[in-house]
Design a protein around this motif. Structure first.
Motif, PDB file in Angstrom:
ATOM      1  N   GLU A 185       0.610  -1.235   0.051  1.00 49.07           N
ATOM      2  CA  GLU A 185      -0.083   0.109   0.075  1.00 49.07           C
ATOM      3  C   GLU A 185       0.832   1.346   0.096  1.00 49.07           C
ATOM      4  OE1 GLU A 185      -2.764  -0.166   3.261  1.00 49.07           O
ATOM      5  OE2 GLU A 185      -3.801  -1.975   2.444  1.00 49.07           O
ATOM      6  N   ASP A 186       2.074   1.127   0.473  1.00 49.56           N
ATOM      7  CA  ASP A 186       2.822   2.580   0.835  1.00 49.56           C
ATOM      8  C   ASP A 186       3.717   2.613  -0.505  1.00 49.56           C
ATOM      9  OD1 ASP A 186       4.469   0.225   1.212  1.00 49.56           O
ATOM     10  OD2 ASP A 186       5.498   0.945   3.016  1.00 49.56           O
ATOM     11  N   ARG A 187       3.638   1.650  -1.423  1.00 51.10           N
ATOM     12  CA  ARG A 187       4.381   1.811  -3.026  1.00 51.10           C
ATOM     13  C   ARG A 187       3.669   1.867  -4.057  1.00 51.10           C
ATOM     14  NH1 ARG A 187       9.240  -2.789  -2.047  1.00 51.10           N
ATOM     15  NH2 ARG A 187      10.133  -1.973  -0.118  1.00 51.10           N
ATOM     16  N   PRO A 188       4.273   2.757  -4.871  1.00 48.40           N
ATOM     17  CA  PRO A 188       3.331   3.087  -6.373  1.00 48.40           C
ATOM     18  C   PRO A 188       3.185   1.754  -6.951  1.00 48.40           C
ATOM     19  CG  PRO A 188       5.514   3.779  -6.344  1.00 48.40           C
ATOM     20  CD  PRO A 188       5.500   3.259  -4.850  1.00 48.40           C
ATOM     21  N   CYS A 189       1.845   1.914  -7.499  1.00 51.84           N
ATOM     22  CA  CYS A 189       1.368   0.826  -8.419  1.00 51.84           C
ATOM     23  C   CYS A 189       1.346   1.064  -9.764  1.00 51.84           C
ATOM     24  CB  CYS A 189       0.116   0.076  -7.832  1.00 51.84           C
ATOM     25  SG  CYS A 189      -0.784  -0.931  -9.197  1.00 51.84           S
ATOM     26  N   VAL A 190       1.739   0.390 -10.690  1.00 52.81           N
ATOM     27  CA  VAL A 190       1.932   0.565 -12.153  1.00 52.81           C
ATOM     28  C   VAL A 190       1.027  -0.348 -13.062  1.00 52.81           C
ATOM     29  CG1 VAL A 190       3.199   0.870 -14.171  1.00 52.81           C
ATOM     30  CG2 VAL A 190       3.917   1.997 -11.907  1.00 52.81           C
ATOM     31  N   ALA A 191       0.120   0.214 -13.903  1.00 49.97           N
ATOM     32  CA  ALA A 191      -0.566  -0.812 -14.754  1.00 49.97           C
ATOM     33  C   ALA A 191      -0.348  -0.457 -16.161  1.00 49.97           C
ATOM     34  CB  ALA A 191      -2.027  -0.982 -14.296  1.00 49.97           C
TER      35      ALA A 191
ATOM     36  N   ASP B  19      11.680  -0.569 -23.787  1.00 49.08           N
ATOM     37  CA  ASP B  19      11.769   0.643 -24.036  1.00 49.08           C
ATOM     38  C   ASP B  19      10.622   1.536 -23.495  1.00 49.08           C
ATOM     39  OD1 ASP B  19      14.206   0.233 -25.286  1.00 49.08           O
ATOM     40  OD2 ASP B  19      13.386   0.230 -27.058  1.00 49.08           O
ATOM     41  N   VAL B  20       9.602   0.992 -23.448  1.00 55.61           N
ATOM     42  CA  VAL B  20       8.381   1.812 -22.798  1.00 55.61           C
ATOM     43  C   VAL B  20       8.494   2.106 -21.410  1.00 55.61           C
ATOM     44  CG1 VAL B  20       5.835   1.751 -22.636  1.00 55.61           C
ATOM     45  CG2 VAL B  20       6.636   1.179 -24.737  1.00 55.61           C
ATOM     46  N   MET B  21       8.868   1.123 -20.687  1.00 55.55           N
ATOM     47  CA  MET B  21       9.150   1.222 -19.231  1.00 55.55           C
ATOM     48  C   MET B  21      10.050   2.096 -19.155  1.00 55.55           C
ATOM     49  SD  MET B  21       8.741  -2.834 -18.190  1.00 55.55           S
ATOM     50  CE  MET B  21       9.162  -2.437 -16.467  1.00 55.55           C
ATOM     51  N   ALA B  22      11.378   2.181 -19.836  1.00 60.52           N
ATOM     52  CA  ALA B  22      12.418   3.103 -19.731  1.00 60.52           C
ATOM     53  C   ALA B  22      11.928   4.498 -19.950  1.00 60.52           C
ATOM     54  CB  ALA B  22      13.468   2.693 -20.609  1.00 60.52           C
ATOM     55  N   ALA B  23      11.119   4.768 -21.078  1.00 64.33           N
ATOM     56  CA  ALA B  23      10.771   6.029 -21.260  1.00 64.33           C
ATOM     57  C   ALA B  23       9.878   6.540 -20.083  1.00 64.33           C
ATOM     58  CB  ALA B  23      10.167   5.962 -22.516  1.00 64.33           C
TER      59      ALA B  23
ATOM     60  N   GLY C 104      10.124   5.630 -17.001  1.00 63.70           N
ATOM     61  CA  GLY C 104      10.715   5.764 -15.728  1.00 63.70           C
ATOM     62  C   GLY C 104      10.162   4.630 -14.918  1.00 63.70           C
ATOM     63  N   HIS C 105       9.814   3.466 -15.408  1.00 62.74           N
ATOM     64  CA  HIS C 105       9.132   2.131 -14.457  1.00 62.74           C
ATOM     65  C   HIS C 105      10.236   1.225 -14.500  1.00 62.74           C
ATOM     66  CE1 HIS C 105       5.180   4.095 -15.763  1.00 62.74           C
ATOM     67  NE2 HIS C 105       5.363   4.527 -14.629  1.00 62.74           N
ATOM     68  N   HIS C 106      10.385   0.470 -13.299  1.00 57.58           N
ATOM     69  CA  HIS C 106      11.136  -0.718 -13.259  1.00 57.58           C
ATOM     70  C   HIS C 106      10.266  -1.943 -13.048  1.00 57.58           C
ATOM     71  CE1 HIS C 106      14.938   1.906 -12.776  1.00 57.58           C
ATOM     72  NE2 HIS C 106      14.114   2.780 -11.946  1.00 57.58           N
ATOM     73  N   THR C 107       9.038  -1.728 -12.720  1.00 58.91           N
ATOM     74  CA  THR C 107       8.056  -2.605 -12.425  1.00 58.91           C
ATOM     75  C   THR C 107       6.557  -2.447 -13.064  1.00 58.91           C
ATOM     76  OG1 THR C 107       9.224  -3.251 -10.320  1.00 58.91           O
ATOM     77  CG2 THR C 107       6.923  -4.155 -10.617  1.00 58.91           C
ATOM     78  N   VAL C 108       6.102  -3.151 -13.635  1.00 55.88           N
ATOM     79  CA  VAL C 108       4.696  -2.867 -14.025  1.00 55.88           C
ATOM     80  C   VAL C 108       3.803  -4.152 -13.312  1.00 55.88           C
ATOM     81  CG1 VAL C 108       3.150  -3.330 -15.851  1.00 55.88           C
ATOM     82  CG2 VAL C 108       5.133  -2.463 -16.371  1.00 55.88           C
TER      83      VAL C 108
ATOM     84  N   GLN D 216      10.770 -10.401 -15.874  1.00 52.36           N
ATOM     85  CA  GLN D 216      10.872 -10.397 -14.486  1.00 52.36           C
ATOM     86  C   GLN D 216      10.540  -9.150 -13.951  1.00 52.36           C
ATOM     87  OE1 GLN D 216      12.664 -12.985 -13.189  1.00 52.36           O
ATOM     88  NE2 GLN D 216      12.945 -13.777 -15.184  1.00 52.36           N
ATOM     89  N   SER D 217      10.188  -8.229 -14.695  1.00 52.06           N
ATOM     90  CA  SER D 217       9.482  -6.926 -14.026  1.00 52.06           C
ATOM     91  C   SER D 217       8.197  -6.977 -14.144  1.00 52.06           C
ATOM     92  CB  SER D 217      10.115  -5.785 -14.786  1.00 52.06           C
ATOM     93  OG  SER D 217      11.617  -5.778 -14.678  1.00 52.06           O
ATOM     94  N   VAL D 218       7.338  -7.910 -14.709  1.00 57.87           N
ATOM     95  CA  VAL D 218       5.884  -7.886 -14.757  1.00 57.87           C
ATOM     96  C   VAL D 218       5.386  -8.930 -13.721  1.00 57.87           C
ATOM     97  CG1 VAL D 218       3.958  -8.474 -16.365  1.00 57.87           C
ATOM     98  CG2 VAL D 218       6.044  -7.485 -17.122  1.00 57.87           C
ATOM     99  N   HIS D 219       4.514  -8.517 -12.992  1.00 51.94           N
ATOM    100  CA  HIS D 219       3.913  -9.281 -11.765  1.00 51.94           C
ATOM    101  C   HIS D 219       2.680  -9.828 -11.954  1.00 51.94           C
ATOM    102  CE1 HIS D 219       6.236  -6.755  -8.545  1.00 51.94           C
ATOM    103  NE2 HIS D 219       6.966  -7.161  -9.432  1.00 51.94           N
ATOM    104  N   HIS D 220       1.690  -9.209 -12.798  1.00 52.60           N
ATOM    105  CA  HIS D 220       0.494  -9.940 -13.122  1.00 52.60           C
ATOM    106  C   HIS D 220       0.360  -9.918 -14.462  1.00 52.60           C
ATOM    107  CE1 HIS D 220      -1.318 -10.656  -8.875  1.00 52.60           C
ATOM    108  NE2 HIS D 220      -0.293  -9.827  -8.769  1.00 52.60           N
ATOM    109  N   LEU D 221       0.149 -10.682 -15.391  1.00 55.91           N
ATOM    110  CA  LEU D 221      -0.268 -10.881 -16.842  1.00 55.91           C
ATOM    111  C   LEU D 221      -1.425 -11.373 -17.214  1.00 55.91           C
ATOM    112  CD1 LEU D 221       0.924 -10.048 -19.734  1.00 55.91           C
ATOM    113  CD2 LEU D 221       1.919 -12.404 -19.714  1.00 55.91           C
ATOM    114  N   VAL D 222      -2.359 -10.297 -17.789  1.00 59.15           N
ATOM    115  CA  VAL D 222      -3.642 -10.981 -18.456  1.00 59.15           C
ATOM    116  C   VAL D 222      -3.292 -10.982 -19.941  1.00 59.15           C
ATOM    117  CG1 VAL D 222      -5.968 -10.785 -18.673  1.00 59.15           C
ATOM    118  CG2 VAL D 222      -5.037 -10.378 -16.552  1.00 59.15           C
TER     119      VAL D 222
END
Length: 349
Positions: free
Chosen positions: A149-155, A239-243, A245-249, A274-280
């Motif tokens: 909860e105290d960390r940003p969530c990215v989707a 490249d999308v993640m780098a642009a 500024g995301h290390h995790t999705v 390795q940087s994707v936690h949930h994939l649909v």
């Protein structure tokens, strides 16, 4: 001088003969080496008529991390982290068989590998027990699999038909920073991708729309990608993640209209998973897919190899939902569907 000349003339013939022999020795040794070692050298692969248009070598990870420029890793983690090469799996039967290969795939994608006692259903942000009916997709809501909860969530969501509406609603209600990618979307912010990708500065629940799509080909000359700066409407996920500024999705939705097989292979080989936690993701079986060729049996074996590569990268299947139709590689098959929407969770992050 004449005496010396006569002496060299009389003795020159043997010397010249020895010199000629010395000159002939290196070529002879080289030819002998080629005859002995040549058959053991790997031959260049050729793509002929009916050959599968993809490269499969080994699933072993890169052993020399210094050549890749990657940091050193602890012993025992080589099988879990880092880039790998997609491995072509063995035939399902003793010889190529359409039904044997297809049955192996259908069995694999319809049998969950991880049971979740609490899930997030489409359009819902409250975790519940698995519903009695089978929804289009599910997110595993076990505490150890959800973002803190105290960390940003990215989707991220990649969809061109609006089928991701409930996914966008769910991750928005979770307070995630949400990015929607659709090259046909006229409402995407601006025509310049740099401005578009910089439009969301971490605002939870706000959906930023981008007029771009996923690429699986890695550019030969790669320029350094900075935050909010991409050069075309088609980029790799890395490249999308780098642009952005995301290390995790944390949550990723993808309906790539038959490009998923090559995109998945890129994610496997680049280590992006390795940087994707949930994939649909929706997999399409009607035809081979972009840049995938070969006989039907070879295509099915390639698909299964990709699925095995996803599992080797840490993804476990938690839910499967069949789509409409019964066409597989342009053949009507009663016990299979034309598409499946699969929900995975990464157990290795």
């Amino acid at each position: 001088m004449r005496t010396c000349a006569r002496w060299w003339g009389r003795g020159g013939s043997p010397l010249r003969s020895s010199g000629i022999l010395l000159l002939l020795v290196p070529p002879f040794l080289l030819a002998l080496q080629l005859l002995v070692v040549g058959p053991l050298l790997p031959r260049a692969s050729r793509v002929g008529e009916g050959a599968v248009a993809f490269s499969v070598i080994s699933i072993e990870p890169e052993r020399n991390s210094r050549q890749r420029g990657s940091p050193s890793r602890r012993p025992g983690l080589e099988q879990e982290l880092g880039p790998r090469t997609l491995a072509l799996q063995r035939w399902a039967a003793d010889k190529p068989s359409f039904m044997a290969e297809l049955n192996r795939i259908i069995t694999y994608i319809t049998k969950p590998q991880l049971n979740c006692s609490r899930v997030l259903s489409p359009g819902q942000a409250q975790a519940t027990q698995p519903p009695a009916d089978s929804p289009h997709w599910l997110l595993c809501a076990e505490d150890w699999l959800l973002p803190l909860e105290d960390r940003p969530c990215v989707a991220y969501s990649f969809s061109m038909d609006g089928g991701d509406a409930e996914f966008l609603k769910t991750v928005s209600l979770l307070g995630c920073e949400v990015h929607s990618f659709d090259p046909s979307n006229s409402n995407a912010s601006g025509g310049h991708l740099g401005n578009s990708l910089a439009s969301n500065h971490g605002d939870g629940g706000v959906v930023s729309q981008h007029k771009m799509w996923l690429e699986w080909r890695v550019p030969r000359k790669r320029k350094n990608k900075t935050r909010g700066n991409l050069g075309s409407v088609s980029q790799t996920l890395a490249d999308v993640m780098a642009a952005l500024g995301h290390h995790t999705v944390h949550f990723l939705y993808a309906d790539l209209l038959s490009a998923e097989w090559r995109v998945f292979q890129n994610w496997i080989e680049s280590g992006t998973l390795q940087s994707v936690h949930h994939l649909v993701a929706t997999v399409h079986l009607q035809w081979a897919g972009f840049e995938v060729g070969g006989t039907n049996e070879e295509v099915l074996r390639y698909w299964f190899s990709v699925l095995q590569g996803l599992q080797a990268s840490g993804l476990k299947l938690v839910h499967s939902s069949a789509g409409e139709g019964h066409s597989v590689l342009k053949q009507t098959v009663a016990n299979a569907h034309s598409s499946y929407t699969l929900s995975w969770v990464n157990t290795r992050y």
